[in-house]
Motif scaffolding. Structure first.
Motif, PDB file in Angstrom:
ATOM      1  N   VAL A  44       0.844  -1.202   0.000  1.00 17.96           N
ATOM      2  CA  VAL A  44       0.000   0.000   0.000  1.00 17.96           C
ATOM      3  C   VAL A  44       0.878   1.251   0.000  1.00 17.96           C
ATOM      4  CG1 VAL A  44      -2.018   1.075   1.074  1.00 17.96           C
ATOM      5  CG2 VAL A  44      -1.619  -1.353   1.410  1.00 17.96           C
ATOM      6  N   GLY A  45       1.896   1.254  -0.821  1.00 18.98           N
ATOM      7  CA  GLY A  45       2.805   2.388  -0.889  1.00 18.98           C
ATOM      8  C   GLY A  45       2.226   3.516  -1.723  1.00 18.98           C
ATOM      9  N   VAL A  46       3.074   4.395  -2.160  1.00 19.22           N
ATOM     10  CA  VAL A  46       2.639   5.526  -2.977  1.00 19.22           C
ATOM     11  C   VAL A  46       2.215   5.057  -4.364  1.00 19.22           C
ATOM     12  CG1 VAL A  46       3.388   7.712  -4.009  1.00 19.22           C
ATOM     13  CG2 VAL A  46       4.043   7.152  -1.673  1.00 19.22           C
ATOM     14  N   MET A  47       2.976   4.143  -4.962  1.00 20.86           N
ATOM     15  CA  MET A  47       2.596   3.533  -6.243  1.00 20.86           C
ATOM     16  C   MET A  47       1.802   2.268  -5.928  1.00 20.86           C
ATOM     17  SD  MET A  47       3.532   5.496  -8.637  1.00 20.86           S
ATOM     18  CE  MET A  47       3.213   4.458 -10.030  1.00 20.86           C
ATOM     19  N   ARG A  48       0.549   2.243  -6.315  1.00 27.08           N
ATOM     20  CA  ARG A  48      -0.370   1.176  -5.915  1.00 27.08           C
ATOM     21  C   ARG A  48      -0.933   0.448  -7.117  1.00 27.08           C
ATOM     22  NH1 ARG A  48      -3.632   4.947  -1.524  1.00 27.08           N
ATOM     23  NH2 ARG A  48      -1.938   4.994   0.003  1.00 27.08           N
ATOM     24  N   GLU A  49      -1.374  -0.781  -6.879  1.00 26.99           N
ATOM     25  CA  GLU A  49      -2.121  -1.520  -7.891  1.00 26.99           C
ATOM     26  C   GLU A  49      -3.129  -2.423  -7.199  1.00 26.99           C
ATOM     27  OE1 GLU A  49       0.479  -4.941  -9.672  1.00 26.99           O
ATOM     28  OE2 GLU A  49       1.650  -3.100  -9.635  1.00 26.99           O
ATOM     29  N   GLY A  50      -4.223  -2.663  -7.893  1.00 19.69           N
ATOM     30  CA  GLY A  50      -5.354  -3.363  -7.309  1.00 19.69           C
ATOM     31  C   GLY A  50      -5.033  -4.708  -6.695  1.00 19.69           C
ATOM     32  N   ALA A  51      -4.229  -5.513  -7.375  1.00 14.49           N
ATOM     33  CA  ALA A  51      -3.929  -6.853  -6.860  1.00 14.49           C
ATOM     34  C   ALA A  51      -3.212  -6.783  -5.511  1.00 14.49           C
ATOM     35  CB  ALA A  51      -3.087  -7.630  -7.864  1.00 14.49           C
ATOM     36  N   LEU A  52      -2.259  -5.869  -5.394  1.00 13.61           N
ATOM     37  CA  LEU A  52      -1.532  -5.736  -4.123  1.00 13.61           C
ATOM     38  C   LEU A  52      -2.419  -5.144  -3.038  1.00 13.61           C
ATOM     39  CD1 LEU A  52       1.957  -4.498  -5.388  1.00 13.61           C
ATOM     40  CD2 LEU A  52       1.353  -6.767  -4.513  1.00 13.61           C
ATOM     41  N   LEU A  53      -3.267  -4.183  -3.397  1.00 13.82           N
ATOM     42  CA  LEU A  53      -4.185  -3.612  -2.416  1.00 13.82           C
ATOM     43  C   LEU A  53      -5.167  -4.675  -1.917  1.00 13.82           C
ATOM     44  CD1 LEU A  53      -4.895  -0.212  -4.188  1.00 13.82           C
ATOM     45  CD2 LEU A  53      -3.581  -0.548  -2.077  1.00 13.82           C
ATOM     46  N   GLY A  54      -5.658  -5.495  -2.823  1.00 15.63           N
ATOM     47  CA  GLY A  54      -6.554  -6.584  -2.434  1.00 15.63           C
ATOM     48  C   GLY A  54      -5.869  -7.581  -1.513  1.00 15.63           C
ATOM     49  N   ALA A  55      -4.621  -7.890  -1.819  1.00 15.77           N
ATOM     50  CA  ALA A  55      -3.856  -8.802  -0.959  1.00 15.77           C
ATOM     51  C   ALA A  55      -3.658  -8.191   0.426  1.00 15.77           C
ATOM     52  CB  ALA A  55      -2.511  -9.122  -1.605  1.00 15.77           C
ATOM     53  N   ALA A  56      -3.419  -6.891   0.478  1.00 14.62           N
ATOM     54  CA  ALA A  56      -3.248  -6.214   1.766  1.00 14.62           C
ATOM     55  C   ALA A  56      -4.536  -6.279   2.578  1.00 14.62           C
ATOM     56  CB  ALA A  56      -2.821  -4.759   1.557  1.00 14.62           C
ATOM     57  N   VAL A  57      -5.657  -5.995   1.940  1.00 20.78           N
ATOM     58  CA  VAL A  57      -6.953  -6.039   2.628  1.00 20.78           C
ATOM     59  C   VAL A  57      -7.215  -7.448   3.167  1.00 20.78           C
ATOM     60  CG1 VAL A  57      -9.459  -5.890   2.270  1.00 20.78           C
ATOM     61  CG2 VAL A  57      -7.970  -4.083   1.413  1.00 20.78           C
ATOM     62  N   ALA A  58      -6.995  -8.458   2.332  1.00 16.86           N
ATOM     63  CA  ALA A  58      -7.236  -9.844   2.756  1.00 16.86           C
ATOM     64  C   ALA A  58      -6.294 -10.264   3.886  1.00 16.86           C
ATOM     65  CB  ALA A  58      -7.096 -10.780   1.556  1.00 16.86           C
ATOM     66  N   THR A  59      -5.086  -9.762   3.900  1.00 16.72           N
ATOM     67  CA  THR A  59      -4.114 -10.111   4.940  1.00 16.72           C
ATOM     68  C   THR A  59      -4.375  -9.347   6.232  1.00 16.72           C
ATOM     69  OG1 THR A  59      -2.461 -10.513   3.227  1.00 16.72           O
ATOM     70  CG2 THR A  59      -1.639 -10.207   5.459  1.00 16.72           C
ATOM     71  N   LEU A  60      -4.771  -8.098   6.126  1.00 16.16           N
ATOM     72  CA  LEU A  60      -4.978  -7.261   7.308  1.00 16.16           C
ATOM     73  C   LEU A  60      -6.265  -7.595   8.061  1.00 16.16           C
ATOM     74  CD1 LEU A  60      -3.819  -3.882   5.770  1.00 16.16           C
ATOM     75  CD2 LEU A  60      -2.716  -5.059   7.696  1.00 16.16           C
ATOM     76  N   ALA A  61      -7.291  -8.059   7.372  1.00 16.12           N
ATOM     77  CA  ALA A  61      -8.584  -8.300   8.021  1.00 16.12           C
ATOM     78  C   ALA A  61      -8.500  -9.279   9.195  1.00 16.12           C
ATOM     79  CB  ALA A  61      -9.609  -8.762   6.995  1.00 16.12           C
ATOM     80  N   PRO A  62      -7.869 -10.440   9.034  1.00 14.05           N
ATOM     81  CA  PRO A  62      -7.787 -11.336  10.198  1.00 14.05           C
ATOM     82  C   PRO A  62      -7.009 -10.727  11.359  1.00 14.05           C
ATOM     83  CG  PRO A  62      -7.148 -12.509   8.193  1.00 14.05           C
ATOM     84  CD  PRO A  62      -7.309 -11.059   7.837  1.00 14.05           C
ATOM     85  N   MET A  63      -5.998  -9.932  11.053  1.00 15.25           N
ATOM     86  CA  MET A  63      -5.255  -9.251  12.116  1.00 15.25           C
ATOM     87  C   MET A  63      -6.162  -8.254  12.840  1.00 15.25           C
ATOM     88  SD  MET A  63      -1.720  -8.215  10.286  1.00 15.25           S
ATOM     89  CE  MET A  63      -0.517  -9.382   9.727  1.00 15.25           C
ATOM     90  N   ALA A  64      -6.964  -7.521  12.068  1.00 13.83           N
ATOM     91  CA  ALA A  64      -7.854  -6.503  12.643  1.00 13.83           C
ATOM     92  C   ALA A  64      -8.924  -7.135  13.525  1.00 13.83           C
ATOM     93  CB  ALA A  64      -8.497  -5.690  11.525  1.00 13.83           C
ATOM     94  N   GLU A  65      -9.355  -8.334  13.184  1.00  8.44           N
ATOM     95  CA  GLU A  65     -10.403  -9.007  13.955  1.00  8.44           C
ATOM     96  C   GLU A  65      -9.861  -9.793  15.145  1.00  8.44           C
ATOM     97  OE1 GLU A  65     -14.082 -10.101  11.303  1.00  8.44           O
ATOM     98  OE2 GLU A  65     -12.273 -10.904  10.369  1.00  8.44           O
ATOM     99  N   SER A  66      -8.563  -9.892  15.259  1.00  5.21           N
ATOM    100  CA  SER A  66      -7.968 -10.673  16.339  1.00  5.21           C
ATOM    101  C   SER A  66      -7.982  -9.911  17.654  1.00  5.21           C
ATOM    102  CB  SER A  66      -6.524 -11.049  15.977  1.00  5.21           C
ATOM    103  OG  SER A  66      -5.672  -9.933  16.130  1.00  5.21           O
ATOM    104  N   ALA A  67      -7.656 -10.604  18.714  1.00  2.00           N
ATOM    105  CA  ALA A  67      -7.519  -9.965  20.031  1.00  2.00           C
ATOM    106  C   ALA A  67      -6.047  -9.762  20.351  1.00  2.00           C
ATOM    107  CB  ALA A  67      -8.184 -10.833  21.093  1.00  2.00           C
ATOM    108  N   LEU A  68      -5.213  -9.791  19.335  1.00  4.85           N
ATOM    109  CA  LEU A  68      -3.771  -9.659  19.513  1.00  4.85           C
ATOM    110  C   LEU A  68      -3.367  -8.185  19.542  1.00  4.85           C
ATOM    111  CD1 LEU A  68      -2.708 -12.439  16.992  1.00  4.85           C
ATOM    112  CD2 LEU A  68      -2.806 -12.602  19.491  1.00  4.85           C
ATOM    113  N   PRO A  69      -2.157  -7.898  20.010  1.00  5.62           N
ATOM    114  CA  PRO A  69      -1.691  -6.504  20.045  1.00  5.62           C
ATOM    115  C   PRO A  69      -1.637  -5.829  18.670  1.00  5.62           C
ATOM    116  CG  PRO A  69      -0.302  -7.860  21.441  1.00  5.62           C
ATOM    117  CD  PRO A  69      -1.226  -8.795  20.693  1.00  5.62           C
TER     118      PRO A  69
END
Length: 135
Positions: A44-69
């Motif tokens: 999710v840097g300054v130069m972006r593309e849909g596939a990488l943004l989608g991968a970031a969203v899919a990777t970040l969601a489980p982290m966001a829903e966790s009870a971890l730090p």
């Protein structure tokens, strides 16, 4: 030691402070942004593309829903990545390789809700899983 410090200190004051401290609820662990930083830098840097943004969203969601730090920083990063994925144009210095042009018709604010972003992440995760198994 601060026992007995302050107005009316003495042993009685020290006992009240210790009891209050013992009765205080446990504090949550300090947020850990380390894993989120690397995802944001790589996808999710300054130069972006849909596939990488989608991968970031899919990777970040489980982290966001966790009870971890990592959960709190992951929620913030997830919202940024989802907004970037939804904006299909280049705006300001954040350029999309797959949408290189600026479009004045898209010059409006996006309103995101966490529930909607988590649903988007689940659908992206399902699509990625289907592609991986050849469906």
């Amino acid at each position: 030691s601060r026992a007995g410090a302050g107005a009316g200190g003495g042993a009685a004051g020290a006992g009240k402070g210790a009891a209050a401290l013992a009765a205080a609820p446990d504090l949550p662990p300090a947020p850990d942004a380390g894993p989120v930083r690397s995802i944001m830098s790589d996808k999710v840097g300054v130069m972006r593309e849909g596939a990488l943004l989608g991968a970031a969203v899919a990777t970040l969601a489980p982290m966001a829903e966790s009870a971890l730090p990592v959960a709190d920083p992951a929620v913030v990063a997830l919202m940024v990545a989802a907004a970037a994925l939804m904006r299909e144009e280049s705006r300001g210095c954040h350029a999309r390789r797959d949408y290189p042009h600026h479009d004045d018709a898209l010059a409006h604010r996006l309103t995101l809700r966490l529930g909607d972003v988590l649903a988007l992440a689940r659908s992206l995760g399902e699509r990625r899983a289907a592609v991986a198994i050849g469906a």
